[in-house]
Design a protein around this motif. Structure first.
Motif, PDB file in Angstrom:
ATOM      1  N   ASP A   1       0.849  -1.195   0.000  1.00  0.00           N
ATOM      2  CA  ASP A   1       0.000   0.000   0.000  1.00  0.00           C
ATOM      3  C   ASP A   1       0.882   1.242   0.000  1.00  0.00           C
ATOM      4  N   THR A   2       0.412   2.285  -0.660  1.00  0.00           N
ATOM      5  CA  THR A   2       1.106   3.567  -0.683  1.00  0.00           C
ATOM      6  C   THR A   2       0.163   4.641  -0.175  1.00  0.00           C
ATOM      7  N   GLU A   3       0.659   5.435   0.769  1.00  0.00           N
ATOM      8  CA  GLU A   3      -0.107   6.568   1.275  1.00  0.00           C
ATOM      9  C   GLU A   3       0.767   7.815   1.129  1.00  0.00           C
ATOM     10  N   MET A   4       0.206   8.850   0.560  1.00  0.00           N
ATOM     11  CA  MET A   4       0.957  10.095   0.399  1.00  0.00           C
ATOM     12  C   MET A   4       0.718  10.967   1.624  1.00  0.00           C
ATOM     13  N   GLU A   5       1.803  11.573   2.154  1.00  0.00           N
ATOM     14  CA  GLU A   5       1.682  12.457   3.300  1.00  0.00           C
ATOM     15  C   GLU A   5       2.462  13.734   3.041  1.00  0.00           C
ATOM     16  N   PRO A   6       1.983  14.834   3.612  1.00  0.00           N
ATOM     17  CA  PRO A   6       2.678  16.110   3.404  1.00  0.00           C
ATOM     18  C   PRO A   6       3.920  16.201   4.276  1.00  0.00           C
ATOM     19  N   HIS A   7       4.879  16.968   3.834  1.00  0.00           N
ATOM     20  CA  HIS A   7       6.012  17.324   4.684  1.00  0.00           C
ATOM     21  C   HIS A   7       6.285  18.809   4.519  1.00  0.00           C
ATOM     22  N   HIS A   8       6.882  19.371   5.551  1.00  0.00           N
ATOM     23  CA  HIS A   8       7.128  20.814   5.599  1.00  0.00           C
ATOM     24  C   HIS A   8       8.621  21.069   5.540  1.00  0.00           C
ATOM     25  N   GLY A   9       9.025  22.262   5.807  1.00  0.00           N
ATOM     26  CA  GLY A   9      10.444  22.584   5.797  1.00  0.00           C
ATOM     27  C   GLY A   9      10.805  23.449   4.603  1.00  0.00           C
ATOM     28  N   THR A  10      12.079  23.457   4.280  1.00  0.00           N
ATOM     29  CA  THR A  10      12.594  24.285   3.193  1.00  0.00           C
ATOM     30  C   THR A  10      11.954  23.931   1.857  1.00  0.00           C
ATOM     31  N   TYR A  11      11.736  22.647   1.626  1.00  0.00           N
ATOM     32  CA  TYR A  11      11.129  22.180   0.368  1.00  0.00           C
ATOM     33  C   TYR A  11       9.859  21.396   0.682  1.00  0.00           C
ATOM     34  N   PRO A  12       8.752  22.104   1.004  1.00  0.00           N
ATOM     35  CA  PRO A  12       7.518  21.406   1.347  1.00  0.00           C
ATOM     36  C   PRO A  12       6.942  20.652   0.151  1.00  0.00           C
ATOM     37  N   GLY A  13       6.207  19.619   0.464  1.00  0.00           N
ATOM     38  CA  GLY A  13       5.591  18.827  -0.594  1.00  0.00           C
ATOM     39  C   GLY A  13       4.986  17.569  -0.007  1.00  0.00           C
ATOM     40  N   GLN A  14       5.074  16.471  -0.737  1.00  0.00           N
ATOM     41  CA  GLN A  14       4.550  15.187  -0.290  1.00  0.00           C
ATOM     42  C   GLN A  14       5.609  14.108  -0.445  1.00  0.00           C
ATOM     43  N   HIS A  15       5.495  13.105   0.392  1.00  0.00           N
ATOM     44  CA  HIS A  15       6.341  11.921   0.254  1.00  0.00           C
ATOM     45  C   HIS A  15       5.466  10.687   0.440  1.00  0.00           C
ATOM     46  N   ALA A  16       5.953   9.575  -0.013  1.00  0.00           N
ATOM     47  CA  ALA A  16       5.203   8.322   0.062  1.00  0.00           C
ATOM     48  C   ALA A  16       5.540   7.559   1.337  1.00  0.00           C
TER      49      ALA A  16
END
Length: 93
Positions: free
Chosen positions: A61-76
């Motif tokens: 299963d893959t779930e995408m989650e947000p991340h913050h910081g200098t380069y915000p975005g999503q990771h798996a």
């Protein structure tokens, strides 16, 4: 790293993995319900390894989650969605 993987589904299936695919399968198995996020356990190509394992019949299963910081975005975040047994060099991992 060379491992033997048995998918404990009906019918069960056994195959060998080595290199990064063996490493990835081992990491997913060790993580269990906690799962593995690509941002927490960096590897050169998590998505490619997961794709190749899925081609071999491993349910992930893959779930995408947000991340913050200098380069915000999503990771798996990846999690095994099947029961497996892993053996390395004649010993269980």
């Amino acid at each position: 790293m060379k491992i033997e993987v048995t998918l404990l589904s009906e019918p069960s299936r056994t195959f060998e993995l080595d290199g990064r695919l063996g490493w990835t399968m081992t990491q997913l198995s060790i993580a269990g319900a906690k799962s593995v996020a690509s941002i927490e356990c960096p590897a050169p190509r998590w998505s490619a390894y997961v794709h190749k394992l899925r081609q071999r019949g491993v349910q992930i299963d893959t779930e995408m989650e947000p991340h913050h910081g200098t380069y915000p975005g999503q990771h798996a975040r990846y999690k095994l969605a099947c029961h497996v047994q892993i053996k390395a060099l004649g010993a269980e991992v």
